[in-house]
Design a protein around this motif. Sequence first.
Motif, mmCIF file in Angstrom:
data_model
loop_
_atom_site.group_PDB
_atom_site.id
_atom_site.type_symbol
_atom_site.label_atom_id
_atom_site.label_comp_id
_atom_site.label_asym_id
_atom_site.label_seq_id
_atom_site.Cartn_x
_atom_site.Cartn_y
_atom_site.Cartn_z
ATOM 1 N N LYS A 8 -17.459 -65.667 84.878
ATOM 2 C CA LYS A 8 -18.428 -64.739 85.467
ATOM 3 C C LYS A 8 -19.617 -65.586 85.941
ATOM 4 C CE LYS A 8 -16.091 -61.053 84.081
ATOM 5 N NZ LYS A 8 -16.409 -60.296 82.873
ATOM 6 N N PRO A 9 -20.190 -65.267 87.095
ATOM 7 C CA PRO A 9 -21.330 -66.057 87.576
ATOM 8 C C PRO A 9 -22.461 -66.085 86.545
ATOM 9 C CG PRO A 9 -20.527 -64.600 89.302
ATOM 10 C CD PRO A 9 -19.811 -64.199 88.050
ATOM 11 N N TYR A 10 -23.179 -67.172 86.525
ATOM 12 C CA TYR A 10 -24.217 -67.374 85.510
ATOM 13 C C TYR A 10 -25.404 -66.445 85.700
ATOM 14 C CZ TYR A 10 -28.023 -69.403 82.856
ATOM 15 O OH TYR A 10 -29.086 -69.580 81.992
ATOM 16 N N ASP B 231 -28.022 -60.468 88.483
ATOM 17 C CA ASP B 231 -28.187 -61.351 89.631
ATOM 18 C C ASP B 231 -27.573 -62.711 89.320
ATOM 19 O OD1 ASP B 231 -29.628 -59.377 90.921
ATOM 20 O OD2 ASP B 231 -31.558 -60.103 90.172
ATOM 21 N N VAL B 232 -26.949 -63.298 90.306
ATOM 22 C CA VAL B 232 -26.417 -64.647 90.143
ATOM 23 C C VAL B 232 -27.585 -65.637 90.202
ATOM 24 C CG1 VAL B 232 -24.883 -66.408 91.073
ATOM 25 C CG2 VAL B 232 -24.233 -63.990 91.194
ATOM 26 N N GLN B 233 -27.668 -66.500 89.208
ATOM 27 C CA GLN B 233 -28.749 -67.478 89.137
ATOM 28 C C GLN B 233 -28.165 -68.871 88.951
ATOM 29 O OE1 GLN B 233 -32.014 -66.516 86.547
ATOM 30 N NE2 GLN B 233 -31.871 -64.317 86.945
ATOM 31 N N PRO B 234 -28.927 -69.889 89.317
ATOM 32 C CA PRO B 234 -28.428 -71.264 89.131
ATOM 33 C C PRO B 234 -28.335 -71.619 87.659
ATOM 34 C CG PRO B 234 -30.704 -71.280 89.895
ATOM 35 C CD PRO B 234 -30.222 -69.860 90.003
ATOM 36 N N PRO C 175 -28.864 -65.758 82.816
ATOM 37 C CA PRO C 175 -29.301 -66.100 81.454
ATOM 38 C C PRO C 175 -29.050 -65.010 80.428
ATOM 39 C CG PRO C 175 -31.183 -65.789 82.946
ATOM 40 C CD PRO C 175 -29.954 -65.868 83.796
ATOM 41 N N HIS C 176 -28.883 -63.750 80.870
ATOM 42 C CA HIS C 176 -28.637 -62.671 79.917
ATOM 43 C C HIS C 176 -27.249 -62.756 79.304
ATOM 44 C CE1 HIS C 176 -28.725 -58.443 78.344
ATOM 45 N NE2 HIS C 176 -29.988 -58.782 78.163
ATOM 46 N N ARG C 177 -26.352 -63.531 79.918
ATOM 47 C CA ARG C 177 -24.998 -63.682 79.374
ATOM 48 C C ARG C 177 -24.949 -64.647 78.199
ATOM 49 N NH1 ARG C 177 -20.839 -61.518 81.585
ATOM 50 N NH2 ARG C 177 -20.964 -60.663 83.686
ATOM 51 N N VAL C 178 -25.884 -65.537 78.089
ATOM 52 C CA VAL C 178 -25.757 -66.637 77.141
ATOM 53 C C VAL C 178 -26.830 -66.573 76.061
ATOM 54 C CG1 VAL C 178 -24.737 -68.093 78.928
ATOM 55 C CG2 VAL C 178 -27.191 -68.198 78.515
ATOM 56 N N HIS C 179 -26.676 -67.452 75.100
ATOM 57 C CA HIS C 179 -27.654 -67.667 74.042
ATOM 58 C C HIS C 179 -28.035 -66.367 73.343
ATOM 59 C CE1 HIS C 179 -27.246 -71.639 75.290
ATOM 60 N NE2 HIS C 179 -28.296 -71.785 76.070
ATOM 61 N N GLN C 180 -29.289 -65.991 73.276
ATOM 62 C CA GLN C 180 -29.718 -64.894 72.401
ATOM 63 C C GLN C 180 -29.167 -63.522 72.782
ATOM 64 O OE1 GLN C 180 -31.840 -67.261 73.513
ATOM 65 N NE2 GLN C 180 -32.210 -68.333 71.579
ATOM 66 N N THR C 181 -28.686 -63.326 74.010
ATOM 67 C CA THR C 181 -28.266 -61.986 74.442
ATOM 68 C C THR C 181 -26.779 -61.876 74.765
ATOM 69 O OG1 THR C 181 -29.163 -62.634 76.610
ATOM 70 C CG2 THR C 181 -30.512 -61.186 75.266
ATOM 71 N N PHE C 182 -25.983 -62.873 74.399
ATOM 72 C CA PHE C 182 -24.546 -62.846 74.703
ATOM 73 C C PHE C 182 -23.828 -61.689 74.018
ATOM 74 C CE2 PHE C 182 -24.841 -65.467 70.862
ATOM 75 C CZ PHE C 182 -23.882 -64.877 70.054
ATOM 76 N N ARG C 183 -24.395 -61.166 72.912
ATOM 77 C CA ARG C 183 -23.692 -60.124 72.150
ATOM 78 C C ARG C 183 -23.491 -58.842 72.959
ATOM 79 N NH1 ARG C 183 -23.149 -61.962 67.066
ATOM 80 N NH2 ARG C 183 -24.757 -63.367 66.239
ATOM 81 N N GLY C 184 -24.223 -58.684 74.042
ATOM 82 C CA GLY C 184 -24.108 -57.475 74.848
ATOM 83 C C GLY C 184 -22.954 -57.467 75.820
ATOM 84 N N TYR C 185 -22.021 -58.431 75.716
ATOM 85 C CA TYR C 185 -20.915 -58.520 76.675
ATOM 86 C C TYR C 185 -19.585 -58.656 75.937
ATOM 87 C CZ TYR C 185 -24.794 -58.940 79.782
ATOM 88 O OH TYR C 185 -25.964 -58.661 80.447
ATOM 89 N N TYR D 33 -22.242 -74.718 81.545
ATOM 90 C CA TYR D 33 -21.891 -73.291 81.501
ATOM 91 C C TYR D 33 -20.377 -73.083 81.480
ATOM 92 C CZ TYR D 33 -21.679 -68.363 82.927
ATOM 93 O OH TYR D 33 -21.417 -67.008 83.003
ATOM 94 N N ASP D 34 -19.623 -73.912 82.194
ATOM 95 C CA ASP D 34 -18.169 -73.768 82.199
ATOM 96 C C ASP D 34 -17.602 -73.981 80.806
ATOM 97 O OD1 ASP D 34 -15.632 -73.524 83.882
ATOM 98 O OD2 ASP D 34 -15.285 -75.421 82.834
#
Length: 417
Positions: free
Chosen positions: A227-229, A207-210, A231-241, A217-218
């Motif tokens: 890619k739209p923000y 889901d796109v979140q603020p 929280p699963h894309r960044v910090h502790q879980t970025f390795r999944g992408y 983020y940029d």
Amino acid sequence: MNRRKFIKNSAASFAAFSIVPSYVLGGPRHIAPSDQLTKAIIGVGAMGQGHIAYPGARLVAICDVDKKHLNDALGKSPKGTKTYHDYRELLQDPAIDIVHIATPPHWHGIMSVDAANAGKDVWCEKPMTRTIGEGKRVREVIQQNERMFRLNTWFRFKDNFYGMNTTVKPIKKLVESGLLGWPLKVTVNAATGFNWKFYWVGKSVLDVQPVPQELDYDFWLGPAPFKPYNPHRVHQTFRGYWDYDGGGLGDMGQHYLDPVQYFLGKDHTSPVRIDVDAPEQDPDAAGTWKRIELTYEDGCKIILDGENRDTNAAYIEGPKGKVFNGFRTTIPDLDKKLAAMPDPEPQLGDFAQAVKTRQKFALNEDNGFRSSTMVNLAITAVRLGRSLEFDPVKLEFVNDAAANALIHQPMRGPWSI
């Protein structure tokens, strides 16, 4: 000019001159053994904050695009530590000797190159780079600028090596002795003491979140595609992408495989064939895989057993003997035989000493590039879902345009390497 003004101007000029590193004055930097080194950390999330206490240099600056990370790290840093939002401004500080890079891997290549070009020595988190092309470029620039480079995995030169219950040194001695024969097969799975972290997987639907107010983020995305923000894309879980890392392979691959490369004597080459058994991968989210086989030109093979299919596998298997989990072997009287054999070539495991003496660190831009390449070969095969052939001299895949396109991946402007 009166006497008071002369003294004031002279003192100011001397103070300004005294903080200029010697490499600015011409030639490679030479630091007296008694001099204290300084360091800065780029990326001070959970991993980066671990770098604060690393010995050998005094922390003088930290940098992060997340204000919360920066404030948290500042509270754990020495008084007077400078803070930066843009790492490029940090690199302009002539008082910094060593730059620690603890960002997600899609930044490792660019930042290592920029740091080396700024005259800094580099301590970089694993994996060295997210692509083969970036790793090649880092190696070139580090050497062109005569910089010292350390990759932050250490099992080739110290500490018990996961399930082996020993350091790598006796394993290296055993392999070099010829007692196991040749070629060798190494199996990396739970039975041999190396469990792959398959919880590092991405989500195909987000889901796109603020964007949180504290995060740029940029800038966090940097060279990665927009890619739209979420929280699963960044910090502790970025390795999944795939855009930022490579799942469990990216996270643990160099920890597990760099020592294998070392004890097999493959620090200056790469596998020539990669075979893979994996489900079709999402183009964005990294998934799991079943089995990857990396084969060298001389027949040595490394098996990455993601399914833990080989429950009775030896860690190392050769024509004359085997080595199992816990360094149990089929070689009789192994301790006595190893004691009578010469030790491997010594390795420099103190990065501060490497910086002061300008001697290469044990895991540097050369051998680190090769073990990073091994990880990226495996990731490429998983993403494409098929076997690949690789030329370890030309550093390209053989007659495979799709695989070669993943060696030099495009970067979002204005970033380049």
